[in-house]
Write a protein that holds these residues in place. Structure first.
Motif, mmCIF file in Angstrom:
data_model
loop_
_atom_site.group_PDB
_atom_site.id
_atom_site.type_symbol
_atom_site.label_atom_id
_atom_site.label_comp_id
_atom_site.label_asym_id
_atom_site.label_seq_id
_atom_site.Cartn_x
_atom_site.Cartn_y
_atom_site.Cartn_z
ATOM 1 N N PHE A 6 0.843 -1.192 0.000
ATOM 2 C CA PHE A 6 0.000 0.000 0.000
ATOM 3 C C PHE A 6 0.880 1.244 0.000
ATOM 4 O O PHE A 6 2.093 1.180 0.176
ATOM 5 N N VAL A 7 0.233 2.390 -0.214
ATOM 6 C CA VAL A 7 0.937 3.667 -0.240
ATOM 7 C C VAL A 7 0.448 4.518 0.924
ATOM 8 O O VAL A 7 -0.750 4.773 1.063
ATOM 9 N N LEU A 8 1.376 4.937 1.762
ATOM 10 C CA LEU A 8 1.087 5.799 2.908
ATOM 11 C C LEU A 8 1.365 7.250 2.536
ATOM 12 O O LEU A 8 2.376 7.545 1.901
ATOM 13 N N GLU A 9 0.482 8.163 2.910
ATOM 14 C CA GLU A 9 0.751 9.584 2.731
ATOM 15 C C GLU A 9 1.248 10.152 4.058
ATOM 16 O O GLU A 9 0.608 10.011 5.097
ATOM 17 N N VAL A 10 2.399 10.792 4.028
ATOM 18 C CA VAL A 10 3.037 11.291 5.233
ATOM 19 C C VAL A 10 2.269 12.488 5.789
ATOM 20 O O VAL A 10 1.957 13.446 5.060
ATOM 21 N N ASP A 11 1.949 12.421 7.088
ATOM 22 C CA ASP A 11 1.328 13.554 7.764
ATOM 23 C C ASP A 11 2.054 13.811 9.081
ATOM 24 O O ASP A 11 3.110 13.240 9.344
ATOM 25 N N GLU A 12 1.466 14.663 9.930
ATOM 26 C CA GLU A 12 2.136 15.044 11.171
ATOM 27 C C GLU A 12 2.351 13.875 12.122
ATOM 28 O O GLU A 12 3.253 13.902 12.966
ATOM 29 N N ARG A 13 1.546 12.829 11.986
ATOM 30 C CA ARG A 13 1.667 11.693 12.898
ATOM 31 C C ARG A 13 2.654 10.636 12.420
ATOM 32 O O ARG A 13 2.967 9.701 13.159
ATOM 33 N N THR A 14 3.138 10.754 11.192
ATOM 34 C CA THR A 14 4.025 9.731 10.632
ATOM 35 C C THR A 14 5.383 9.763 11.328
ATOM 36 O O THR A 14 6.014 10.827 11.410
ATOM 37 N N PRO A 15 5.860 8.626 11.824
ATOM 38 C CA PRO A 15 7.162 8.606 12.489
ATOM 39 C C PRO A 15 8.289 8.713 11.467
ATOM 40 O O PRO A 15 8.056 8.621 10.248
ATOM 41 N N PRO A 16 9.520 8.930 11.929
ATOM 42 C CA PRO A 16 10.656 8.864 11.004
ATOM 43 C C PRO A 16 10.663 7.503 10.304
ATOM 44 O O PRO A 16 10.383 6.466 10.914
ATOM 45 N N LEU A 17 10.989 7.511 9.029
ATOM 46 C CA LEU A 17 10.887 6.309 8.213
ATOM 47 C C LEU A 17 12.267 5.748 7.888
ATOM 48 O O LEU A 17 13.238 6.486 7.704
ATOM 49 N N LEU A 18 12.314 4.431 7.783
ATOM 50 C CA LEU A 18 13.566 3.728 7.552
ATOM 51 C C LEU A 18 13.933 3.791 6.073
ATOM 52 O O LEU A 18 13.116 3.483 5.208
ATOM 53 N N ILE A 19 15.176 4.160 5.794
ATOM 54 C CA ILE A 19 15.695 4.162 4.425
ATOM 55 C C ILE A 19 16.985 3.347 4.422
ATOM 56 O O ILE A 19 17.917 3.632 5.180
ATOM 57 N N SER A 20 17.034 2.335 3.571
ATOM 58 C CA SER A 20 18.235 1.505 3.469
ATOM 59 C C SER A 20 19.350 2.287 2.792
ATOM 60 O O SER A 20 19.115 3.061 1.859
ATOM 61 N N GLU A 21 20.579 2.094 3.257
ATOM 62 C CA GLU A 21 21.737 2.693 2.591
ATOM 63 C C GLU A 21 22.901 1.705 2.563
ATOM 64 O O GLU A 21 24.009 1.985 2.991
ATOM 65 N N GLY A 22 22.607 0.513 2.033
ATOM 66 C CA GLY A 22 23.638 -0.510 1.946
ATOM 67 C C GLY A 22 23.853 -1.168 3.292
ATOM 68 O O GLY A 22 22.916 -1.677 3.903
ATOM 69 N N ALA A 23 25.104 -1.163 3.760
ATOM 70 C CA ALA A 23 25.441 -1.803 5.037
ATOM 71 C C ALA A 23 25.033 -0.896 6.190
ATOM 72 O O ALA A 23 25.842 -0.522 7.039
ATOM 73 N N GLY A 24 23.787 -0.533 6.217
ATOM 74 C CA GLY A 24 23.269 0.350 7.245
ATOM 75 C C GLY A 24 21.907 0.878 6.835
ATOM 76 O O GLY A 24 21.352 0.514 5.793
ATOM 77 N N CYS A 25 21.353 1.725 7.657
ATOM 78 C CA CYS A 25 20.068 2.334 7.371
ATOM 79 C C CYS A 25 19.987 3.634 8.158
ATOM 80 O O CYS A 25 20.805 3.900 9.039
ATOM 81 N N ARG A 26 19.018 4.444 7.811
ATOM 82 C CA ARG A 26 18.808 5.691 8.553
ATOM 83 C C ARG A 26 17.324 5.951 8.706
ATOM 84 O O ARG A 26 16.499 5.381 7.980
ATOM 85 N N LEU A 27 16.993 6.788 9.670
ATOM 86 C CA LEU A 27 15.624 7.219 9.882
ATOM 87 C C LEU A 27 15.487 8.648 9.391
ATOM 88 O O LEU A 27 16.279 9.512 9.768
ATOM 89 N N GLU A 28 14.513 8.900 8.539
ATOM 90 C CA GLU A 28 14.318 10.214 7.945
ATOM 91 C C GLU A 28 12.863 10.642 8.100
ATOM 92 O O GLU A 28 11.941 9.841 7.919
ATOM 93 N N ARG A 29 12.667 11.912 8.422
ATOM 94 C CA ARG A 29 11.321 12.501 8.351
ATOM 95 C C ARG A 29 11.134 13.065 6.951
ATOM 96 O O ARG A 29 11.871 13.963 6.534
ATOM 97 N N LEU A 30 10.160 12.541 6.239
ATOM 98 C CA LEU A 30 9.906 12.996 4.876
ATOM 99 C C LEU A 30 8.960 14.194 4.901
ATOM 100 O O LEU A 30 8.157 14.355 5.829
ATOM 101 N N PRO A 31 9.029 15.038 3.873
ATOM 102 C CA PRO A 31 8.123 16.194 3.809
ATOM 103 C C PRO A 31 6.658 15.769 3.850
ATOM 104 O O PRO A 31 6.290 14.701 3.329
ATOM 105 N N LEU A 32 5.821 16.593 4.474
ATOM 106 C CA LEU A 32 4.386 16.304 4.534
ATOM 107 C C LEU A 32 3.831 16.131 3.113
ATOM 108 O O LEU A 32 4.180 16.872 2.194
ATOM 109 N N GLY A 33 2.981 15.161 2.950
ATOM 110 C CA GLY A 33 2.394 14.884 1.643
ATOM 111 C C GLY A 33 3.170 13.891 0.817
ATOM 112 O O GLY A 33 2.678 13.424 -0.222
#
Length: 507
Positions: A6-33
């Protein structure tokens, strides 16, 4: 019942999201919408793999049962998926072991005593005897290894068999009365003739399908020759979406569903990423323990099996991501078929995002023409000296002169294709073939031509610039750079992978 993608639309309640970066990952807050495309949960698999293999061989697609194809005195070649695919490695027992044991049991019952086993590595690195033992299991390996009847394919071997002008294959395959091809597949591109056409053919034949200007017509021509000269019983084992377990289970979950234990493991992973050397982080993610299940086992004629497997894969992995985005955000998986046991160098990171992720769609890329891809990876200028010697030379000597694939093909390609040093490394040192960096570079060109901007967040700036890309320190900086092409309020889609996701773009 498994939940669909499914597709989630980011709003004020959305937590930081996991983004893979190879041998690691990071948590990022994406812009609203922003939109976040999540893969589907894995569908229920077959409960008993050995029984599923048996049923598939008894009732194959568009072919007689395997037992009816076997007869005393015939030569049989069994081709199997090599250790580099899928990645990361499978937990034991390996499903390839179960398939091989079942096939060998049928061959023994039929009185077949001339059987050879070939790992379909093609131009990838050849596996060691220990790596092959891990695939085949101890009993199979012990039975065939001492007599030299099992091993990796050597695309540069002097005794290849020519089936037609320009098409050569491993001798055991070319001389076999029956070829049994056991393929493990995780995406539609691995189905059908692919494993035989690129995995057990000669270097020139394989490179003709993967080099500059190669297209579907070349691959179809090779497949046609194989179909005309070989009797093939094709077996495809379709794997599910389960990639991680234990401390890494959070990587397969949706962030708002993380347990307290998952959150602790996320923090531990981030701490490891900040403090540990890259090789330690990579080995942590490279362990052969993926809890893959099996969605389906299909056997029979190559084309009929491929059609059945593709249906299963598309049903499992396709996600409607909406309209093509102005900006797509993605990152490479921890381990790919190109860097098991080795650092993810910049060429492999580019391949995993700009060939695999960009190309994983049903007909239309997830990013619009002229849009931007924002990718996450440090792009360290580190190359495994044993496996990726050719890639190190390509990155240092060729990309400093030009990034143009046509110029590379005309002026720089020849040494990587035929230089004796690269051939020797491939044949004797388990290195990737000299053409490996060329294959990676040519495969990302459709994405480069399609996108107006390709920006790497957290990357070594010199590495990004050498490949013709741009680097940014943060996601906000990357969006600022991309604004010249996509404006300051772009439509953003984050492809939340792995696991695998096939994007279906709707109007």
């Amino acid at each position: 019942m498994s939940r669909p993608g499914f597709v989630l639309e980011v709003d004020e309640r959305t937590p930081p999201l996991l983004i893979s970066e190879g041998a690691g990952c990071r948590l990022e807050r994406l812009p609203l919408g922003s939109k976040v495309a999540y893969p589907a949960e894995s569908k229920p698999g077959v409960p008993h793999v050995a029984e599923a293999i048996g049923r598939a061989l008894l009732a194959p697609h568009d072919q007689q049962p395997l037992a009816a194809l076997l007869r005393p005195g015939m030569k049989v070649a069994i081709v199997f998926t090599d250790a580099a695919r899928p990645a990361p490695g499978m937990a034991r027992p390996d499903v390839r072991t179960e398939a091989l044991e079942h096939v060998l049991s049928l061959a023994a019952d039929a009185g077949v005593d001339d059987v050879r086993l070939v790992a379909a590595n093609g131009l990838r690195r050849m596996q060691s005897a220990e790596e092959i033992r891990q695939i085949t299991g101890e009993r199979v390996h012990r039975s065939f290894h001492a007599d030299g009847l099992i091993g990796p394919h050597d695309a540069e071997a002097p005794d290849l068999v020519e089936l037609a002008p320009g098409v050569t294959v491993h001798r055991a395959v070319g001389e076999a009365d029956l070829v049994i091809d056991i393929a493990v597949v995780t995406d539609p591109g691995q189905t059908g003739w692919n494993q035989l056409a690129t995995g057990v053919t000669g270097a020139a034949t394989a490179w003709a399908q993967q080099g500059h200007g190669a297209d579907d017509s070349v691959r179809s021509e090779v497949a046609g020759v194989l179909a005309a000269h070989l009797q093939v019983c094709h077996i495809e084992i379709v794997l599910d979406q389960h990639l991680h377990t234990g401390r890494l289970a959070f990587l397969d979950k949706r962030e708002w569903e993380w347990s307290v234990r998952d959150r602790v493991n996320v923090l531990a992973m981030r701490r490891l990423q900040d403090l540990a050397p890259h090789r330690v982080r990579r080995s942590f993610l490279d362990a052969p323990s993926a809890p893959y299940g099996v969605l389906a086992v299909n056997a029979g004629s190559v084309d009929a099996v491929a059609a059945a497997s593709r249906t299963v894969l598309l049903d499992q992995q396709t996600v409607d991501v909406g309209p093509a985005a102005d900006v797509v955000i993605a990152g490479p998986a921890p381990v790919t078929e190109h860097n098991q046991g080795a650092v993810m160098n910049p060429l492999i990171a580019a391949w995993d995002t700009l060939a695999r992720t960009f190309g994983s769609h049903t007909g239309t890329p997830a990013v619009r023409p002229g849009g931007a891809m924002i990718l996450f990876h440090p792009l360290p200028q580190e190359f495994n000296a044993r496996f990726h010697a050719a890639s190190a030379d390509f990155f240092e000597k060729v990309l400093t002169a030009t990034t143009d694939p046509a110029v590379i093909h005309a002026q720089h390609e020849a040494p990587f294709v035929s230089d004796e040093w690269y051939v020797n490394l491939y044949r004797t040192q388990n290195a990737f073939h000299g053409t490996h960096p060329l294959q990676l570079w040519y495969s990302i060109q459709p994405a480069i031509q399609h996108c107006g901007d390709i920006i790497w967040v957290g990357a070594d700036r010199a590495s990004a610039e050498r490949m013709g890309f741009r680097a940014a320190s943060t996601l906000a900086d990357a969006l600022e750079i991309a604004a010249a092409n996509v404006g300051r309020t772009p439509n953003i889609t984050h492809l939340h992978t792995p696991p695998s996701l096939i994007a279906e773009v709707s109007a």
